[in-house]
Design an enzyme around this catalytic site. Structure first.
Site, PDB file in Angstrom:
ATOM      1  N   ASN A  73       0.845  -1.215   0.000  1.00 36.80           N
ATOM      2  CA  ASN A  73       0.000   0.000   0.000  1.00 36.80           C
ATOM      3  C   ASN A  73       0.868   1.248   0.000  1.00 36.80           C
ATOM      4  OD1 ASN A  73      -0.335  -1.228   2.888  1.00 36.80           O
ATOM      5  ND2 ASN A  73      -1.103   0.803   3.274  1.00 36.80           N
ATOM      6  N   ASP A  74       0.682   2.182   0.879  1.00 38.66           N
ATOM      7  CA  ASP A  74       1.255   3.531   0.719  1.00 38.66           C
ATOM      8  C   ASP A  74       2.735   3.590   0.334  1.00 38.66           C
ATOM      9  OD1 ASP A  74      -1.068   3.699   2.160  1.00 38.66           O
ATOM     10  OD2 ASP A  74      -0.174   4.635   3.918  1.00 38.66           O
ATOM     11  N   GLN A 105       4.572   0.443   2.173  1.00 37.78           N
ATOM     12  CA  GLN A 105       3.866  -0.436   3.098  1.00 37.78           C
ATOM     13  C   GLN A 105       3.724  -1.804   2.426  1.00 37.78           C
ATOM     14  OE1 GLN A 105       1.970   0.616   6.470  1.00 37.78           O
ATOM     15  NE2 GLN A 105       4.096   1.186   6.141  1.00 37.78           N
ATOM     16  N   TRP A 164      -3.698  -6.913   3.265  1.00 36.83           N
ATOM     17  CA  TRP A 164      -3.070  -6.029   4.252  1.00 36.83           C
ATOM     18  C   TRP A 164      -2.798  -6.797   5.554  1.00 36.83           C
ATOM     19  CZ3 TRP A 164      -3.879  -4.184   9.164  1.00 36.83           C
ATOM     20  CH2 TRP A 164      -3.120  -3.056   9.528  1.00 36.83           C
ATOM     21  N   PHE A 202       3.974   1.242  10.347  1.00 33.89           N
ATOM     22  CA  PHE A 202       3.064   1.972   9.463  1.00 33.89           C
ATOM     23  C   PHE A 202       3.831   3.076   8.714  1.00 33.89           C
ATOM     24  CE2 PHE A 202      -1.499   1.173  11.233  1.00 33.89           C
ATOM     25  CZ  PHE A 202      -1.296  -0.183  11.155  1.00 33.89           C
ATOM     26  N   ARG A 224      -0.688   9.093  13.220  1.00 29.65           N
ATOM     27  CA  ARG A 224       0.243   8.338  12.376  1.00 29.65           C
ATOM     28  C   ARG A 224       0.712   9.087  11.126  1.00 29.65           C
ATOM     29  NH1 ARG A 224      -4.758   5.652  12.206  1.00 29.65           N
ATOM     30  NH2 ARG A 224      -5.848   5.743  10.215  1.00 29.65           N
ATOM     31  N   ASP A 225       1.682   8.463  10.453  1.00 25.27           N
ATOM     32  CA  ASP A 225       2.186   8.855   9.140  1.00 25.27           C
ATOM     33  C   ASP A 225       3.024  10.147   9.171  1.00 25.27           C
ATOM     34  OD1 ASP A 225       0.546   6.706   8.549  1.00 25.27           O
ATOM     35  OD2 ASP A 225      -1.099   7.939   7.788  1.00 25.27           O
ATOM     36  N   GLU A 278      -5.126  10.908   6.833  1.00 26.45           N
ATOM     37  CA  GLU A 278      -3.997   9.988   6.720  1.00 26.45           C
ATOM     38  C   GLU A 278      -2.930  10.598   5.800  1.00 26.45           C
ATOM     39  OE1 GLU A 278      -5.960   6.148   5.574  1.00 26.45           O
ATOM     40  OE2 GLU A 278      -5.470   5.635   7.648  1.00 26.45           O
ATOM     41  N   TRP A 333      -8.891   3.007   0.501  1.00 27.88           N
ATOM     42  CA  TRP A 333      -9.698   2.236   1.459  1.00 27.88           C
ATOM     43  C   TRP A 333     -11.180   2.494   1.299  1.00 27.88           C
ATOM     44  CZ3 TRP A 333      -6.620  -1.230   3.352  1.00 27.88           C
ATOM     45  CH2 TRP A 333      -5.293  -0.905   3.676  1.00 27.88           C
TER      46      TRP A 333
HETATM   47  C1  FRU Z   1      -3.028   4.769   4.668  1.00 23.48           C
HETATM   48  C2  FRU Z   1      -2.749   4.010   5.941  1.00 23.48           C
HETATM   49  C3  FRU Z   1      -1.906   4.838   6.886  1.00 23.48           C
HETATM   50  C4  FRU Z   1      -1.222   3.798   7.701  1.00 23.48           C
HETATM   51  C5  FRU Z   1      -0.985   2.702   6.699  1.00 23.48           C
HETATM   52  C6  FRU Z   1      -1.042   1.316   7.259  1.00 23.48           C
HETATM   53  O1  FRU Z   1      -3.314   3.942   3.587  1.00 23.48           O
HETATM   54  O2  FRU Z   1      -3.965   3.624   6.556  1.00 23.48           O
HETATM   55  O3  FRU Z   1      -2.617   5.784   7.640  1.00 23.48           O
HETATM   56  O4  FRU Z   1      -0.021   4.244   8.248  1.00 23.48           O
HETATM   57  O5  FRU Z   1      -1.976   2.850   5.706  1.00 23.48           O
HETATM   58  O6  FRU Z   1      -0.680   0.382   6.304  1.00 23.48           O
END
Ligand code: FRU
Length: 501
Positions: free
Chosen positions: A48-49, A65, A73, A111, A172-173, A226, A301
């Site tokens: 993912n990200d 990710q 996931w 994350f 987060r992030d 996010e 998502w």
């Molecule tokens: C965004 C997210 C982030 C988080 C990550 C987890 O897609 O939900 O906020 O850090 O993915 O995989």
């Protein structure tokens, strides 16, 4: 000391185990005919990200990710790759694995986060998560590397042990940058169902002071922000984020002015980074040419029904890819403008061009040999005086017309839509955007197709729409069409693109 040594060993063991899992699956994943040809993917399993996207010692590094244990996931690691040109990528060993056994650390997953060049030391700031009494505790942590490949987690982790009173457990992030003598960090959060971006500062990346709320939702801009990113662009500042629960707006930008003395960001302009349904968590870097480049995860998502997988490709042991990198600039009206990076031109091979062509309803215009599932198209339509109702392209079509994806522009409503109802029997929904152009202006579409991805740039690159489709590998035909009356296509350029892998 003993704990520190134990921590190092457990991280190395976790990384080896993850590499072993990828080694077992990557040959099966590689054989899947729907693998992308010039977009970035993990060698196998889930992605993912984008994380830690950085231009470091003359090369582009991309972390992401990654679940090395399956196409869904879970168990978030940081995959890692580098590139000299943003097009050809070399996979590197996985950089971060959830491993630390002690409390308030990252066993629940590493994350998203970012990377900085700290006097030559490649330093990652990421969110560590741990599940405690059914609550996901999120803290900000640091890892660094002298060789740009092997990362050691900082023994003083976490560097930010919890959210400030302005935030909540959704914390987060971290995206980090340098301004003057200090490092700054923006972190995504939420409080009372309003998304927020929180600002921190630090002299050494290890001790952080909370500055305040950089920006927050007024109640209409999502419940949790996010992956925020904040950067200077053309004398102004841009905050990008991916709001949860903001309907069809999945990645937003705010443009405004930043006062570092007070920590206040005052914004006046808002827009969508992309209008498709599959473009999430974009992250930016500043490169050696002074370009601000963004890349994003090609899914989101909010759009996926809970009962559905993110892509049918997970039967073939992979799921997820990154968008093609795009440059970001301020246009003359003070909004953002996105262009595919010019390096993508190295992929162009056979070229086909037509000029001043009448596209009449029902007519065949494009030759069969232009068909491809890996192509770039630039087309310009003359719309002044045009009486057609709709014009557009059929893409990734099967010879019998059973499968096709329609990119359609409606001249009355000014709407551009990607109709996926006949794409593949899997994709759903018709993403659409109302263009900002005036009806009489020529319409220019710049389209990239790469097996399962369609990226469309228009409105002088102010509007981008990115979506996925999963047709059969043999569905590669394309045609241009007009409904209601004819249209003049001033020009069309089609390039078949080579694979970057
Ligand atoms: C965004 C997210 C982030 C988080 C990550 C987890 O897609 O939900 O906020 O850090 O993915 O995989």
């Amino acid at each position: 000391m003993e704990l520190q040594a134990k921590g190092k060993t457990s991280h190395r063991e976790a990384l080896l185990k993850a590499e072993h899992s990828i080694a077992k699956t990557k040959d099966i994943a590689r054989k899947d005919l729907s693998r992308l040809k010039y977009h970035f993917m993990a060698p196998a399993n889930w992605l993912n990200d984008p994380n830690g996207f950085i231009f470091y010692k003359g090369e582009y590094h991309l972390f992401y990710q990654h679940n090395p244990y399956g196409p869904r996931w879970g168990a978030m690691h940081w995959g890692h790759a580098k590139s000299k040109d943003l097009v050809h990528w070399e996979h590197l060993p996985i950089a971060l694995a959830p491993s630390e056994p002690y409390e308030l650390h990252d066993r629940g997953g590493c994350f998203s986060g970012s990377a900085v060049d700290n006097n030559g030391v490649l330093t990652l700031l990421y969110t560590a998560t741990i599940l405690k009494e059914e609550q996901l505790i999120q803290t900000q942590c640091l890892a660094s590397s002298d060789d740009g490949i092997t990362f050691e987690k900082y023994e003083g982790n976490p560097v930010i042990p919890g959210p400030p009173a302005d935030g909540s457990a959704d914390f987060r992030d971290p995206k980090v940058w340098r301004h003057g003598e200090l490092w700054y960090m923006v972190v995504g959060s939420s409080k009372d169902n309003r998304g927020k971006a929180l600002l921190y500062k630090s002299a050494d990346l290890r001790e952080w002071d909370y500055v305040g709320v950089l920006a927050e939702s007024d109640g209409t801009m999502g419940t949790m922000w996010e992956c925020p990113d904040f950067f200077l662009l053309g004398g102004r500042h841009v905050l990008m984020f991916s709001p949860m629960g903001m309907g069809k707006h999945i990645t937003i930008y705010l443009i405004g002015d930043m006062d570092y003395a007070t920590g206040k960001f005052t914004w006046d302009t808002m827009g969508d980074i992309d209008h498709g349904r599959e473009y999430y968590a974009p992250q930016s870097l500043l490169d050696g040419k002074g370009r601000r480049v963004i890349i994003a995860w090609l899914n989101a998502w909010d759009w996926m029904p809970w009962f559905k997988d993110f892509a049918p490709t997970d039967n073939n042991h992979w799921c997820g890819a990154m968008s093609a990198p795009r440059t970001v600039e301020l246009d003359q009206s003070g909004r953002l403008r996105f262009e595919p990076v010019e390096e993508l031109k190295v992929l162009r091979r056979e070229h086909y061009r037509l000029e001043n062509t009448i596209v009449a309803p029902g007519a065949d215009v494009l030759p069969k040999y232009a068909a491809s599932d890996c192509a770039e198209i630039i087309a310009e339509f003359q719309l002044s005086g045009c009486q057609a109702e709709e014009i557009g392209f059929a893409l990734r079509a099967s010879g019998d017309g059973r499968q096709q994806t329609l990119l359609v522009y409606n001249l009355r409503t000014n709407e551009l839509r990607l109709d996926r109802s006949q794409s593949d029997g899997w994709s759903e929904g018709i993403p659409a955007v109302t263009l900002e152009r005036s009806g009489e202006e020529a319409l220019k579409l710049h389209i990239f197709i790469d097996t399962c991805v369609v990226e469309v740039y228009t409105d002088n690159y102010g509007t981008v729409m990115t979506n996925n489709i999963y047709p059969d590998p043999g569905s590669i035909e394309m045609e241009v069409f007009s409904i209601g009356d004819q249209v003049t296509m001033k020009s069309i350029d089609i390039w078949k693109l080579r694979s970057a892998w």
